[in-house]
Design a protein around this motif. Structure first.
Motif, PDB file in Angstrom:
ATOM      1  N   ARG A  55      -5.824  -3.933   6.130  1.00 24.02           N
ATOM      2  CA  ARG A  55      -4.574  -3.640   6.852  1.00 24.02           C
ATOM      3  C   ARG A  55      -4.473  -4.425   8.156  1.00 24.02           C
ATOM      4  NH1 ARG A  55      -0.960  -0.513   4.739  1.00 24.02           N
ATOM      5  NH2 ARG A  55      -1.610   0.951   3.147  1.00 24.02           N
ATOM      6  N   ILE A  58      -3.079  -7.992   7.596  1.00 25.04           N
ATOM      7  CA  ILE A  58      -1.719  -8.176   7.065  1.00 25.04           C
ATOM      8  C   ILE A  58      -0.750  -8.413   8.213  1.00 25.04           C
ATOM      9  CG2 ILE A  58       0.225  -7.012   5.949  1.00 25.04           C
ATOM     10  CD1 ILE A  58      -1.664  -5.684   4.085  1.00 25.04           C
ATOM     11  N   GLU A  60       2.997  -8.154   9.509  1.00 27.54           N
ATOM     12  CA  GLU A  60       4.209  -7.378   9.233  1.00 27.54           C
ATOM     13  C   GLU A  60       5.466  -8.125   9.663  1.00 27.54           C
ATOM     14  OE1 GLU A  60       3.972  -3.328  10.694  1.00 27.54           O
ATOM     15  OE2 GLU A  60       1.800  -3.315  10.364  1.00 27.54           O
ATOM     16  N   TYR A  65       6.836  -7.223   4.269  1.00 26.71           N
ATOM     17  CA  TYR A  65       5.955  -6.059   4.382  1.00 26.71           C
ATOM     18  C   TYR A  65       6.694  -4.749   4.106  1.00 26.71           C
ATOM     19  CZ  TYR A  65       2.699  -2.745   6.585  1.00 26.71           C
ATOM     20  OH  TYR A  65       1.867  -1.683   6.842  1.00 26.71           O
ATOM     21  N   LEU A  70       4.533  -1.780   1.857  1.00 23.74           N
ATOM     22  CA  LEU A  70       3.118  -1.922   2.161  1.00 23.74           C
ATOM     23  C   LEU A  70       2.635  -0.991   3.271  1.00 23.74           C
ATOM     24  CD1 LEU A  70       2.759  -5.784   1.820  1.00 23.74           C
ATOM     25  CD2 LEU A  70       2.289  -4.018   0.115  1.00 23.74           C
ATOM     26  N   ASP A  71       3.566  -0.293   3.896  1.00 27.53           N
ATOM     27  CA  ASP A  71       3.172   0.694   4.901  1.00 27.53           C
ATOM     28  C   ASP A  71       2.708   1.998   4.260  1.00 27.53           C
ATOM     29  OD1 ASP A  71       5.700   1.287   3.957  1.00 27.53           O
ATOM     30  OD2 ASP A  71       6.516   1.831   5.910  1.00 27.53           O
ATOM     31  N   LEU A  75      -1.780   2.993  -0.603  1.00 27.48           N
ATOM     32  CA  LEU A  75      -2.106   1.719  -1.242  1.00 27.48           C
ATOM     33  C   LEU A  75      -3.570   1.368  -0.995  1.00 27.48           C
ATOM     34  CD1 LEU A  75       1.047  -0.433  -0.467  1.00 27.48           C
ATOM     35  CD2 LEU A  75       0.367   0.539  -2.657  1.00 27.48           C
ATOM     36  N   ASP A  77      -6.937  -1.214  -0.870  1.00 25.72           N
ATOM     37  CA  ASP A  77      -7.183  -2.566  -0.363  1.00 25.72           C
ATOM     38  C   ASP A  77      -6.875  -3.604  -1.434  1.00 25.72           C
ATOM     39  OD1 ASP A  77      -7.924  -1.555   2.090  1.00 25.72           O
ATOM     40  OD2 ASP A  77     -10.060  -2.008   1.856  1.00 25.72           O
ATOM     41  N   LEU A  80      -3.218  -4.226  -1.567  1.00 22.17           N
ATOM     42  CA  LEU A  80      -2.783  -4.997  -0.403  1.00 22.17           C
ATOM     43  C   LEU A  80      -3.184  -6.467  -0.544  1.00 22.17           C
ATOM     44  CD1 LEU A  80      -3.657  -2.428   2.399  1.00 22.17           C
ATOM     45  CD2 LEU A  80      -1.378  -2.943   1.477  1.00 22.17           C
ATOM     46  N   ALA A  83      -0.832  -8.148  -2.873  1.00 27.66           N
ATOM     47  CA  ALA A  83       0.434  -8.475  -2.204  1.00 27.66           C
ATOM     48  C   ALA A  83       0.284  -9.721  -1.330  1.00 27.66           C
ATOM     49  CB  ALA A  83       0.911  -7.283  -1.369  1.00 27.66           C
TER      50      ALA A  83
END
Length: 141
Positions: A55, A58, A60, A65, A70-71, A75, A77, A80, A83
């Motif tokens: 996280r 990533i 944003e 995002y 994705l918040d 989810l 790892d 993520l 993505a």
């Protein structure tokens, strides 16, 4: 010294980091990760080696995002990472890999932690004029 930067030339922080590396007398391997994303294995390794959570790696701002949901704290790892690989703009930048370590260089002067201190000759300022190194090549605090 072998240095690799995962670079986005449209990003001021990435440009400043690249120039700091060059100011140390090092010409790094420059990978424009939007054109050539890292492999899953390399991305996972860079995140771990930088001491980050997925996280934390990533981006944003200016990315899909929110649209991708994705918040969502549920989810994994792996989801993520999937993505980030599908949409490389989600990979925060710039990651820099050297024999001294790996860092997400935000702010750009974080890269100084993994470059040899004796390589800097003279002052360095970011694009916005903020001083990073003084005339002796020492970090400005």
């Amino acid at each position: 010294m072998n240095v690799t930067i995962y670079h986005n030339p449209a990003c001021g922080t990435s440009r400043n980091t690249l120039e700091l590396i060059r100011h140390a007398g090092i010409e790094p391997v420059v990978i424009e990760y939007l054109k050539t994303p890292p492999s899953r294995e390399n991305l996972v390794r860079m995140i771990a080696d930088a001491g980050l959570t997925v996280r934390e790696a990533i981006r944003e701002k200016g990315t899909p995002y929110a649209e991708l949901g994705l918040d969502n704290p549920d989810l994994t790892d792996d989801a993520l990472i999937d993505a980030m690989l599908a949409h490389p703009i989600l990979i925060n930048r710039p990651f820099v890999v050297t024999p001294m370590g790996t860092r997400l260089s935000r702010p750009s002067e974080v890269v100084l932690e993994i470059l040899p201190a004796d390589g800097f000759k003279g002052a360095f300022a970011k694009e916005n004029g903020e001083a990073v190194l003084d005339s002796e090549g020492k970090r400005v605090v």
